[in-house]
Design an enzyme around this catalytic site. Structure first.
Site, mmCIF file in Angstrom:
data_model
loop_
_atom_site.group_PDB
_atom_site.id
_atom_site.type_symbol
_atom_site.label_atom_id
_atom_site.label_comp_id
_atom_site.label_asym_id
_atom_site.label_seq_id
_atom_site.Cartn_x
_atom_site.Cartn_y
_atom_site.Cartn_z
ATOM 1 C CG ASP A 102 41.794 51.908 41.548
ATOM 2 O OD1 ASP A 102 40.707 52.403 41.845
ATOM 3 O OD2 ASP A 102 42.025 51.273 40.497
HETATM 4 N N1 URA Z 1 41.098 53.469 36.311
HETATM 5 C C1 URA Z 1 41.412 52.517 37.198
HETATM 6 O O1 URA Z 1 41.201 51.336 36.942
HETATM 7 N N2 URA Z 1 41.964 52.885 38.353
HETATM 8 C C2 URA Z 1 42.251 54.172 38.669
HETATM 9 O O2 URA Z 1 42.773 54.438 39.749
HETATM 10 C C3 URA Z 1 41.931 55.157 37.734
HETATM 11 C C4 URA Z 1 41.348 54.771 36.559
#
Ligand code: URA
Length: 234
Positions: A102
């Site tokens: 993310d």
């Molecule tokens: N899980 C999440 O919530 N975000 C990420 O970036 C990777 C795994």
């Protein structure tokens, strides 16, 4: 995704115009199927042949990046935000991320132009383990055991996971969470499901690969041995 004739031109097959002609003449195949229309778009994973010969392949490169918060891990962003590709701008091969982190997540991200390996590493059936350093608000205590057993999300139960190294601070708790699925925003949603939203999230391990002391925003090439080990995982 890019237009087939552009990819062919980049691979040194022919000018774009000549490439269009080859397509119209029915001499170009994508993944074994003849393509005759000029609007066709292809991704780096697609297998392209001209007159039955694969178009020249770029050298395969494998990169381990320590992604900072504030970069998206898609190849381009309609909202104009910085992408992880900006951090590897001096790599001349066209690489793309293996899975996603993310915008607000930092840590270990693999980038490569090896479509086959990308497919395998991101396919749920291979169950590649990923470890995250998670910091949540508050003190979840034994609620953390629910993450291990599996929690119900909007897209179904999560598979069993592992929690380790729990450290309780004044207003927050940090721990390591290892999962082998790769659903969208999975760790954040799992923590929300037990009532403890994520404050910060960093991936520190992908399969056997670790961040080590690689500074944020920097990358390194994987070694031959690491590449072989990744390939043998799948
Ligand atoms: N899980 C999440 O919530 N975000 C990420 O970036 C990777 C795994």
């Amino acid at each position: 995704m890019e237009r087939l004739q552009k990819v062919m031109a980049h691979a040194g097959i022919a000018s774009r115009r000549k490439a269009e002609q080859l397509i119209l003449e029915g001499r170009v195949k994508v993944n074994g199927e003849t393509v005759r229309e000029l609007g066709r778009k292809v991704s780096p994973e697609d297998f392209i042949e001209v007159d039955g010969k694969p178009i020249r392949e770029e050298k395969k490169v494998y990169i381990l990046l320590n992604k900072p918060v504030g970069y998206i891990s898609t190849v381009d962003d309609p909202r104009g935000r910085r992408t992880v590709l900006d951090l590897v701008a001096d790599v001349k091969e066209r690489v793309y991320p293996v899975g996603r982190l993310d915008y607000d997540t930092s840590g270990l991200l693999i980038l490569t132009n090896d479509g086959e390996l990308t497919y395998k590493l991101t396919h749920p059936s291979f169950e590649v383990k990923k470890t995250y350093l998670v910091e949540v608000e508050g003190k979840p205590g034994k609620e953390l055991a629910r993450l291990e057993k599996g929690v119900m999300l909007s897209d179904g139960m999560t598979a069993p996971a592992a929690v380790a190294e729990v450290k309780t601070g004044k207003n927050s708790t940090s721990f390591l969470l290892t999962i082998h699925e790769g659903r969208n925003r999975q760790v954040r949603r799992m923590c929300e499901a037990i009532g403890y939203p994520v404050k910060s999230l960093k991936r520190i391990k992908f399969a056997f690969l670790e961040l080590g002391d690689l500074p944020e925003g920097r990358y390194r090439y994987l070694t031959e041995k690491e590449i072989k080990m990744l390939q043998s995982l799948t």
